[in-house]
Design a protein around this motif. Structure first.
Motif, PDB file in Angstrom:
ATOM      1  N   TYR A 169       0.839  -1.205   0.000  1.00 22.62           N
ATOM      2  CA  TYR A 169       0.000   0.000   0.000  1.00 22.62           C
ATOM      3  C   TYR A 169       0.869   1.248   0.000  1.00 22.62           C
ATOM      4  O   TYR A 169       0.659   2.177  -0.787  1.00 22.62           O
ATOM      5  CB  TYR A 169      -0.916  -0.017   1.216  1.00 22.62           C
ATOM      6  CG  TYR A 169      -1.783   1.218   1.369  1.00 22.62           C
ATOM      7  CD1 TYR A 169      -3.060   1.253   0.849  1.00 22.62           C
ATOM      8  CD2 TYR A 169      -1.304   2.348   2.039  1.00 22.62           C
ATOM      9  CE1 TYR A 169      -3.858   2.386   0.971  1.00 22.62           C
ATOM     10  CE2 TYR A 169      -2.087   3.481   2.173  1.00 22.62           C
ATOM     11  CZ  TYR A 169      -3.367   3.495   1.637  1.00 22.62           C
ATOM     12  OH  TYR A 169      -4.137   4.623   1.759  1.00 22.62           O
ATOM     13  N   SER A 170       1.856   1.274   0.863  1.00 19.12           N
ATOM     14  CA  SER A 170       2.733   2.441   0.991  1.00 19.12           C
ATOM     15  C   SER A 170       3.599   2.634  -0.247  1.00 19.12           C
ATOM     16  O   SER A 170       3.811   3.753  -0.702  1.00 19.12           O
ATOM     17  CB  SER A 170       3.626   2.283   2.228  1.00 19.12           C
ATOM     18  OG  SER A 170       4.524   3.362   2.347  1.00 19.12           O
ATOM     19  N   TYR A 172       3.039   1.642  -3.420  1.00 20.34           N
ATOM     20  CA  TYR A 172       2.439   1.779  -4.743  1.00 20.34           C
ATOM     21  C   TYR A 172       1.148   2.583  -4.795  1.00 20.34           C
ATOM     22  O   TYR A 172       0.496   2.612  -5.843  1.00 20.34           O
ATOM     23  CB  TYR A 172       2.176   0.387  -5.332  1.00 20.34           C
ATOM     24  CG  TYR A 172       3.455  -0.378  -5.584  1.00 20.34           C
ATOM     25  CD1 TYR A 172       4.309  -0.031  -6.616  1.00 20.34           C
ATOM     26  CD2 TYR A 172       3.816  -1.444  -4.762  1.00 20.34           C
ATOM     27  CE1 TYR A 172       5.480  -0.718  -6.842  1.00 20.34           C
ATOM     28  CE2 TYR A 172       4.990  -2.148  -4.974  1.00 20.34           C
ATOM     29  CZ  TYR A 172       5.819  -1.771  -6.025  1.00 20.34           C
ATOM     30  OH  TYR A 172       6.989  -2.458  -6.248  1.00 20.34           O
ATOM     31  N   GLU A 173       0.766   3.233  -3.716  1.00 16.57           N
ATOM     32  CA  GLU A 173      -0.472   4.008  -3.765  1.00 16.57           C
ATOM     33  C   GLU A 173      -0.408   5.019  -4.905  1.00 16.57           C
ATOM     34  O   GLU A 173       0.550   5.775  -5.038  1.00 16.57           O
ATOM     35  CB  GLU A 173      -0.731   4.727  -2.439  1.00 16.57           C
ATOM     36  CG  GLU A 173      -2.069   5.453  -2.428  1.00 16.57           C
ATOM     37  CD  GLU A 173      -2.343   6.191  -1.134  1.00 16.57           C
ATOM     38  OE1 GLU A 173      -3.452   6.722  -1.014  1.00 16.57           O
ATOM     39  OE2 GLU A 173      -1.454   6.237  -0.265  1.00 16.57           O
ATOM     40  N   ASP A 206      10.069   2.065  -3.522  1.00 13.64           N
ATOM     41  CA  ASP A 206       8.889   2.914  -3.418  1.00 13.64           C
ATOM     42  C   ASP A 206       8.543   3.531  -4.773  1.00 13.64           C
ATOM     43  O   ASP A 206       9.319   4.279  -5.344  1.00 13.64           O
ATOM     44  CB  ASP A 206       9.159   4.032  -2.390  1.00 13.64           C
ATOM     45  CG  ASP A 206       7.872   4.704  -1.947  1.00 13.64           C
ATOM     46  OD1 ASP A 206       6.878   4.616  -2.676  1.00 13.64           O
ATOM     47  OD2 ASP A 206       7.872   5.317  -0.870  1.00 13.64           O
ATOM     48  N   SER A 208       5.156   4.783  -5.260  1.00 18.98           N
ATOM     49  CA  SER A 208       3.872   5.458  -5.093  1.00 18.98           C
ATOM     50  C   SER A 208       3.926   6.832  -5.754  1.00 18.98           C
ATOM     51  O   SER A 208       4.980   7.439  -5.872  1.00 18.98           O
ATOM     52  CB  SER A 208       3.540   5.595  -3.599  1.00 18.98           C
ATOM     53  OG  SER A 208       4.619   6.188  -2.896  1.00 18.98           O
ATOM     54  N   GLN A 233       7.984  11.721  -1.894  1.00 15.35           N
ATOM     55  CA  GLN A 233       7.756  11.218  -3.245  1.00 15.35           C
ATOM     56  C   GLN A 233       7.651  12.359  -4.257  1.00 15.35           C
ATOM     57  O   GLN A 233       8.187  12.278  -5.362  1.00 15.35           O
ATOM     58  CB  GLN A 233       6.479  10.381  -3.283  1.00 15.35           C
ATOM     59  CG  GLN A 233       6.635   9.023  -2.635  1.00 15.35           C
ATOM     60  CD  GLN A 233       7.702   8.178  -3.311  1.00 15.35           C
ATOM     61  OE1 GLN A 233       8.789   8.003  -2.769  1.00 15.35           O
ATOM     62  NE2 GLN A 233       7.431   7.688  -4.493  1.00 15.35           N
TER      63      GLN A 233
END
Length: 343
Positions: A169-170, A172-173, A206, A208, A233
């Motif tokens: 979840y973290s 690829y949101e 990561d 996201s 990000q």
């Protein structure tokens, strides 16, 4: 008829003349089109015609394709891409005319960007929607993304421990394509055995993706961990610092006006209407107004002004200072950090 992509399979019991696929998520758009194509193929639609509304596009070409007999197949799919979601007067007339004379051997799939109310309220859209299906393909956020993630975990029959699920979840949101590719890889690497977050960290990084508006929403509701992650990000993706400052100034100025008028006895319901705040956003501002004092908001505005001044006069992109400003949306952090100033 509006149907969300995750509900499409329940509605594919018969083919409709037209499918409207509009949104900002490439993965959702492609998988939605693929589902419709596969279902259509089972009903004899083997040939595809692809058209794009580019400069000089002739709408009579669409009419001719709709009326023409195929040399290879009795049934055909016409896929029309509207890059701006604005067919214009000629296109609007043509599209409405096609659906007034439906052809059982033709299927129309129209694709384009996310629609505004201007487009969904237009005559051409309402006509097509009445004869077909509208599938809004907007990237899911928050709980919606988690539900999407759970459905894909189930689809790939993955055995993920709770910490691994939280890590996905973290990581690829906001990036469904990367998330789906990651789960395909996991299916190959660990098809049955449980996967922990520790093992997951060896495979993926990561990826996201967030918008400036998601960051401000997280700050208004004081979700600091999410906000700091989003900020990192956005920095990594090369988001321009002035854009972030503009967004924060906008929210802080609005909070200042709301808080000041509230202090003078104005009712919140009247303020929502005065400042044109949508129902969906009212809880966000209400949470911030209950949490922050007028002095704290004024301090944040002054801090943001100093960040902007350092950027414009000295070219200093102070991401640490911006992170500090974000922390100030938490009154507990504010009390501990408010004494820190910028050079």
């Amino acid at each position: 008829m509006r149907v969300y992509p995750d509900q499409l399979s329940r509605h594919l019991n018969q083919l409709l003349p037209c499918y409207l696929i509009f949104g900002d998520d490439p993965w959702l758009i492609e998988t939605t089109k693929d589902q419709i194509r596969q279902f259509a193929k089972h009903h004899g639609f083997d040939e595809r015609i692809q058209l794009i509304q580019e400069t000089g596009f002739n709408w009579s070409d669409l009419t001719q394709e709709w009326q023409a007999m195929s040399l290879f197949s009795s049934k055909r799919i016409i896929e029309l891409n509207l890059p701006n979601a604005k067919p214009g007067a000629d296109g609007s007339t043509t599209l409405q005319a096609l659906l007034q004379t439906p052809n059982p051997d033709m299927l129309l799939i129209i694709e384009g960007p996310k629609l505004a109310s201007e487009q969904t309220n237009s005559k051409w859209f309402k006509t097509l929607d009445a004869h077909g299906m509208y599938l809004p393909c907007t990237t899911p956020e928050g709980d919606q993304f988690m539900r999407w993630l759970d459905s894909r975990i189930k689809h790939f029959k993955l055995n993920l421990q709770s910490d691994a699920r939280a890590m996905l979840y973290s990581l690829y949101e906001g990036n469904l394509l990367a998330a789906d590719q990651a789960m395909q890889l996991l299916q190959l690497l660990s098809p049955t055995r449980p996967v922990s977050a520790d093992e997951l960290s060896h495979y993926f990084e990561d990826q996201s993706r967030f918008t400036v508006y998601q960051l401000t929403d997280a700050l208004l509701t004081n979700h600091q961990q999410s906000a700091q992650h989003m900020l990192g990000q956005l920095n990594g993706e090369g988001t321009a610092l002035p854009i972030l400052l503009w967004a924060l100034f906008k929210e802080l100025h609005l909070l200042l006006m709301l808080k000041s008028e509230q202090a003078q006895g104005a009712a919140l319901n009247a303020l929502w209407s005065k400042h044109r705040i949508w129902d969906k956003r009212k809880p966000l501002y209400q949470a911030a107004l209950q949490r922050l004092t007028l002095e704290q908001i004024e301090h944040m505005l002054a801090f943001a002004s100093k960040l902007e001044l350092n950027l414009k006069q000295h070219g200093r992109e102070d991401w640490t200072g911006l992170s500090h400003l974000c922390l100030l949306f938490d009154p507990k952090a504010h009390r501990q950090l408010a004494h820190i100033t910028l050079e």
